[in-house]
Design an enzyme around this catalytic site. Structure first.
Site, short mmCIF file in Angstrom:
data_model
loop_
_atom_site.label_atom_id
_atom_site.label_comp_id
_atom_site.label_asym_id
_atom_site.label_seq_id
_atom_site.Cartn_x
_atom_site.Cartn_y
_atom_site.Cartn_z
N ARG A 44 37.01 32.96 23.30
CA ARG A 44 37.86 33.36 24.44
C ARG A 44 37.85 32.29 25.54
NH1 ARG A 44 37.06 37.38 29.00
NH2 ARG A 44 39.06 38.38 29.39
N ILE A 70 44.15 37.00 31.71
CA ILE A 70 43.76 37.18 30.32
C ILE A 70 43.20 38.59 30.23
CG2 ILE A 70 41.48 36.08 30.73
CD1 ILE A 70 41.54 35.13 27.79
N SER A 71 43.61 39.34 29.23
CA SER A 71 43.25 40.76 29.14
C SER A 71 41.75 40.94 28.94
CB SER A 71 43.98 41.43 27.97
OG SER A 71 45.36 41.41 28.19
N GLN A 72 41.29 42.12 29.38
CA GLN A 72 39.88 42.52 29.20
C GLN A 72 39.60 42.69 27.70
OE1 GLN A 72 39.18 46.34 30.94
NE2 GLN A 72 37.06 46.43 30.23
#
Ligand code: SAH
Length: 222
Positions: A44, A70-72
């Protein structure tokens, strides 16, 4: 650091740090081993600015520029798990692919992946990051997710990573029989994550809990 070391990560981006994130997702109820393996495998930290990399394996959304995030990881895992729970979808559309992290988690787990992002600079960077990880064969385009991708429809799965106040009609139309749509719906403060499954002319609806996404921007606002 050479490219290989950069991908593998060190210190706060190392395999051990990622293992802790996986453990946490397990404790929160993510049970699909394929999804957990992807969270373990996908670096990530490569999807965000280097200045932020030390926070890459915290389970939170983080800024990536252009007012986007950026998504969890938990939410990415939850959405992916919901998309896969009825079997492997062959043709999948992802809307709001942003930096490409969700794309990287998803690509090896589905047949053919199509991704739409509204902001060209994010799309360009996402392409480069995905290519550096050898994730090839993903069809990506810059465009308005409200319209879906009519020329490639129908889809066995549609996953939306930005929140409309109402479900776009076009996305329901582009679902194949048995196809599922995973989408956050609601206002700015928080949204309900919904899974819709198409059964003939019916659309079955299930709630997956509350989430917080950036808005799905309307075509005319772009
Ligand atoms: N999927 C990303 C997170 C994306 S954040 C990840 O894995 O981290 C939401 C993204 O949706 C943003 O990049 C935003 O530009 C995009 N977006 C917002 N409205 C859109 C629209 N109408 N069509 C396509 N993309 C849109």
């Amino acid at each position: 650091m050479n490219a290989d070391q950069r991908i593998r990560g060190i210190g706060m981006t190392s395999a051990r740090t990622r293992d802790r994130l996986v453990k946490r997702l397990r404790e929160q109820g993510i049970i699909d081993e394929k999804v957990l393996a992807q969270v373990r495998n996908v670096p990530r930290h490569l999807f965000m600015d280097e200045a932020m990399a030390s926070r890459a394996y915290e389970d939170t959304a983080l800024p990536i520029g252009h007012g986007q995030t950026i998504s969890q990881p938990y939410v990415v895992a939850l959405m992916t798990q919901a998309l896969l729970e009825d079997g492997k979808p062959e043709k999948v559309l992802e809307i709001g692919s942003g930096c490409g992290y969700q794309t990287a988690i998803l690509a090896p787990l589905v047949g053919k992946l199509y991704a739409i992002e509204r902001l060209a600079p994010l799309q360009v960077r996402a392409r480069q990051t995905l290519a550096s990880l050898n994730l090839l064969g993903i069809r990506m385009r810059v465009g308005d997710g409200w319209q879906g991708w009519p020329s490639q429809a129908p889809f066995d799965g549609i996953l939306v990573a930005a929140a409309p106040e109402q479900i776009p009609e076009a996305l329901l139309d582009q679902l194949a029989e048995g196809g599922r749509l995973i989408i956050p719906v609601g206002g700015r403060a928080s949204q309900e994550l919904i899974k819709i499954t198409r059964k003939g002319s019916n659309f079955e609806k299930r709630s997956l809990g509350l989430v917080r996404f950036v808005p799905l921007v309307g075509g005319s606002e772009g």
